[in-house]
Design a protein around this motif. Structure first.
Motif, short mmCIF file in Angstrom:
data_model
loop_
_atom_site.label_atom_id
_atom_site.label_comp_id
_atom_site.label_asym_id
_atom_site.label_seq_id
_atom_site.Cartn_x
_atom_site.Cartn_y
_atom_site.Cartn_z
N VAL A 53 0.83 -1.20 0.00
CA VAL A 53 0.00 0.00 0.00
C VAL A 53 0.87 1.25 0.00
CG1 VAL A 53 -1.67 1.36 1.31
CG2 VAL A 53 -1.95 -1.12 1.14
N LEU A 54 1.93 1.24 0.79
CA LEU A 54 2.78 2.41 0.92
C LEU A 54 3.82 2.50 -0.19
CD1 LEU A 54 3.34 2.37 4.79
CD2 LEU A 54 1.81 3.85 3.47
N GLY A 55 3.93 1.45 -1.00
CA GLY A 55 4.86 1.49 -2.13
C GLY A 55 6.31 1.51 -1.71
N VAL A 56 6.65 0.75 -0.67
CA VAL A 56 8.03 0.70 -0.19
C VAL A 56 8.51 -0.74 -0.15
CG1 VAL A 56 7.80 2.81 1.16
CG2 VAL A 56 7.29 0.62 2.23
N GLY A 57 9.83 -0.93 -0.03
CA GLY A 57 10.40 -2.26 -0.03
C GLY A 57 10.59 -2.83 1.36
#
Length: 255
Positions: A53-57
């Motif tokens: 959802v947050l678009g992070v790894g």
């Protein structure tokens, strides 16, 4: 003078400090939306799909897990939390008391979570981009309705715009002199935009404006401050009227 900065991807987590108090942050008309976004970010960060959802790894999984308790995390001045290239060049921590007061009055740091803050506002480390799809919509779309509250601060001012495109939702009013800062590398007459160096120069010009004996009031004043720096090869001002671009030119010879 007003200086518009982006946040930085790189952030340092305060280990001590007070918990987040949104009611004490600058720009009171932003308070209600800040409360909404913090609640949503805490909920999203507790979900199994939080990283997606947050678009992070996965490398920042720990940071995202911490955000489940964002309201109680320790806070520090925003200029200490943001640690990217721009902030390293700006060197806020080395400013004098008088210069820091100037920064508190004239610098706005834009972000998805807080809209815009002073560098002296106390915030925690967080992860939230403008385009993240939270339950009630993206921060970008929701802040759009509130940016007009900043217009009065910019009226008649020199606005030094060091924001990246993701954080340029607030449109500088026509009554201000709007100066964007960019950088190019010139090799044998061929120019190439250099993003990393642009961040550095944006931080450098932030520092120059905050430490100048006289506050710059025109684009020429700002260019003059830069021209005195031995590390800068050349500066060009382009544009018309009150919408200008200050470009730092790094010149090098081809091998």
């Amino acid at each position: 003078m007003l200086i518009a900065l982006p946040p930085s991807e790189g952030k340092t987590a305060p280990t001590t400090g007070p918990a987040l108090d949104l009611d004490l942050l600058s720009i009171q008309p932003f308070t209600d939306l800040r409360h909404e976004l913090v609640r949503e970010l805490e909920t999203v960060s507790a979900g199994d799909n939080a990283l997606d959802v947050l678009g992070v790894g996965a490398t920042v999984r720990g940071e995202v897990e911490d955000q489940q308790h964002l309201s109680s995390l320790p806070c520090a001045p925003a200029h200490e939390v943001y640690t990217g290239v721009l902030y390293q060049a700006a060197e806020f921590s080395s400013l004098s008391e008088e210069e820091m007061a100037r920064a508190g009055d004239s610098v706005l740091i834009f972000s998805g979570l807080f809209g815009a803050t002073s560098p002296t506002d106390l915030i925690p480390r967080y992860r939230l981009k403008m385009g993240v799809k939270l339950p009630a919509g993206t921060p970008k779309a929701r802040w759009r309705k509130l940016w007009h509250h900043l217009d009065e601060r910019a009226d008649g001012q020199l606005v030094i715009d060091a924001r990246s495109s993701d954080y340029a939702g607030w449109s500088i009013p026509d009554s201000a002199t709007h100066v964007k800062i960019g950088a190019v590398r010139e090799t044998d007459g061929i120019r190439k935009v250099i993003t990393h160096n642009a961040k550095y120069y944006r931080g450098l010009f932030t520092r120059l404006a905050l430490t100048a004996q006289a506050v710059p009031t025109t684009a020429d004043d700002l260019a003059h401050l830069g021209s005195e720096q031995p590390e800068i090869d050349a500066i060009e001002l382009s544009g018309t009227g009150r919408n200008l671009t200050l470009t730092v030119v790094d010149r090098e010879q081809a091998a």
